[in-house]
Design a protein around this motif. Structure first.
Motif, PDB file in Angstrom:
ATOM      1  N   SER A   1       0.843  -1.191   0.000  1.00  0.00           N
ATOM      2  CA  SER A   1       0.000   0.000   0.000  1.00  0.00           C
ATOM      3  C   SER A   1       0.881   1.243   0.000  1.00  0.00           C
ATOM      4  O   SER A   1       1.761   1.397   0.852  1.00  0.00           O
ATOM      5  CB  SER A   1      -0.911   0.002   1.223  1.00  0.00           C
ATOM      6  N   SER A   2       0.653   2.144  -0.961  1.00  0.00           N
ATOM      7  CA  SER A   2       1.476   3.358  -1.061  1.00  0.00           C
ATOM      8  C   SER A   2       1.263   4.305   0.117  1.00  0.00           C
ATOM      9  O   SER A   2       2.117   5.126   0.430  1.00  0.00           O
ATOM     10  CB  SER A   2       1.165   4.090  -2.369  1.00  0.00           C
ATOM     11  N   LYS A   3       0.133   4.172   0.789  1.00  0.00           N
ATOM     12  CA  LYS A   3      -0.169   5.078   1.893  1.00  0.00           C
ATOM     13  C   LYS A   3       0.386   4.598   3.228  1.00  0.00           C
ATOM     14  O   LYS A   3       0.874   5.393   4.022  1.00  0.00           O
ATOM     15  CB  LYS A   3      -1.684   5.269   2.013  1.00  0.00           C
ATOM     16  N   SER A   4       0.302   3.301   3.486  1.00  0.00           N
ATOM     17  CA  SER A   4       0.651   2.812   4.823  1.00  0.00           C
ATOM     18  C   SER A   4       1.857   1.890   4.856  1.00  0.00           C
ATOM     19  O   SER A   4       2.300   1.502   5.940  1.00  0.00           O
ATOM     20  CB  SER A   4      -0.548   2.076   5.438  1.00  0.00           C
TER      21      SER A   4
ATOM     22  N   ARG B   1       4.984   1.906   6.927  1.00  0.00           N
ATOM     23  CA  ARG B   1       5.673   3.148   6.568  1.00  0.00           C
ATOM     24  C   ARG B   1       6.307   3.803   7.787  1.00  0.00           C
ATOM     25  O   ARG B   1       7.320   4.503   7.657  1.00  0.00           O
ATOM     26  CB  ARG B   1       4.680   4.097   5.878  1.00  0.00           C
TER      27      ARG B   1
END
Length: 423
Positions: free
Chosen positions: A349-352, A364
């Motif tokens: 996931s690019s966000k988390s 992240r």
């Protein structure tokens, strides 16, 4: 001669003897034997009969908890729940031996299904056998925290015996005994190991340094590394020896998991606990020498261990597991591995999440925390500021005390210090 008079000294002796005899007779009359509703502990001590075999020492010598047991009859298609006295909260069992004899109709068998099992290794011991304990040897022996598979009698009677030692011995067990037709059988599947007498083990329990088959068959002819073959879409559970259990010793474990050519291996960690200088390493293929094609490594205690996916149809794992003296709990791993189609993949996931490569995703928040979580250390490259090991990096060169992470209060401007904190 006394000339008709009895000396005073002799008279006093006679009186004392008479009084002593009278007192003894009165005392004996005042302390009758225990009634039919009581258990005789000896030394004129009686306790209620329902205190016998309840899991607690009431007699000073523990005689009320010795050789306890009961006989139960199960009608056709009936079942009965069996648990040791005090289950599950009796942490200080003091009984040493409790036996159940289970009987059903002559043209039927008895099926045992376990719902819970939790004892100290070799300190809470469960045995099962056909017929009666006087006439039959056990075919099943179990201890520790692994949930056993179902077991089946050969005939219409079987016995169960649970032995525990003085002191803390964990919960115990809970099971159901059911009367089943004489034609009932238990067959081991392809991902199980056959101990004989319809006793099947999970394949991952073979050669794990813990004897599960009563004759030790599961720990014979073991090679290191342990090779596990998975059919398409099959799953295997692996637990390192004495994981989270008090024991002694030291072992290096190696596993090779392989499946069909058009499949991969997906690994999910249920738990991973490592001490200082302990390492888990994972790689593609089946060559553990020199750690060929390694794509994941964990050192010391690890939380939020990511799922792993092999690039090929085989994967290897190695772990150095420190098992200490009885005052320490064991460390190691518990995981499941499933064979999945080769088209499966893991997207971070690019966000988390942060992408470590080879489908390895880390939180992240683990980026730029002064600890290399990716195998090649890419998560610690191009960082604006490296905080000390005792600090948490909020980003933009802002460090906070590690004690403020997951304390219920957002200290970083984006709240990242309160992300992935668990319960």
């Amino acid at each position: 001669m006394w000339h008709g008079e009895v000396p005073k000294l002799l008279l006093l002796v006679v009186i004392c003897i008479s009084v002593a005899d009278f007192v003894d007779s009165q005392t004996s009359a005042a302390t009758p034997p225990c009634s039919l509703q009581e258990f005789d502990c000896g030394d004129s001590v009686c306790i209620p009969s329902d205190w016998q075999c309840d899991g607690y020492w009431d007699c000073g010598d523990g005689s009320d908890e010795l050789d306890c047991g009961k006989t139960v009859f199960i009608g056709a298609t009936e079942d009965i729940r069996i648990e040791p006295p005090g289950y599950p909260w009796n942490e200080h069992w003091r009984f040493k031996n409790f036996t159940w004899i289970i009987q059903t109709e002559l043209d039927r068998k008895i099926l045992i299904k376990f719902h819970d099992f939790d004892t100290r290794h070799e300190e809470g011991l469960f045995l099962a056998g056909d017929g009666s304990p006087e006439n039959g040897s056990p075919f099943f022996r179990w201890s520790w925290i692994k949930l056993p598979s179902d077991i089946l009698s050969n005939g219409s009677a079987m016995w169960l015996r649970f032995t525990s030692y003085y002191g803390y011995s964990r919960r115990g067990f809970s099971l159901t005994a059911t009367s089943v037709p004489l034609t009932e059988t238990l067959e081991c599947s392809s991902n199980q190991f056959d101990c004989g007498h319809s006793v099947c083990l999970k394949l991952g329990w073979k050669c794990d340094l813990v004897t599960d088959c009563i004759d030790g068959l599961d720990e014979m002819n073991c090679d290191i590394p342990l090779v596990i073959d998975l059919g398409a879409d099959e799953t295997v559970e692996i637990t390192s020896p004495f994981f989270l259990q008090q024991s002694v010793g030291y072992d290096d474990m190696k596993w090779i998991i392989q499946t069909e050519e058009d499949h991969k291996i997906w690994i999910t960690f249920r738990a991973l606990r490592l001490q200082y200088y302990e390492q888990l390493r994972v790689g593609d293929g089946n060559d553990t020498s020199g750690y060929q094609n390694m794509f994941f490594e964990a050192i010391y205690s690890t939380r939020d261990t990511p799922d792993l996916l092999s690039f090929s149809s085989s994967v290897w794992l190695t772990i150095k597991s420190q098992r200490r003296s009885s005052s320490y709990y064991g460390f190691g791993l518990s995981l499941s591995a499933v064979s999945v189609p080769s088209t499966e993949f893991i997207n971070c996931s690019s966000k988390s999440e942060f992408d470590c490569g080879h489908s390895v995703c880390i939180g992240r928040w683990q980026r730029c925390n002064n600890y290399a979580d990716c195998l090649d250390g890419r998560d610690e490259q191009d960082c604006e500021n490296l905080c000390t090991p005792w600090e948490f990096h909020c980003g933009q060169s802002h460090c906070i005390s590690g004690l403020r992470q997951c304390d219920g209060s957002e200290d970083c401007s984006d709240g990242r210090d309160e992300v992935n904190c668990g319960n």
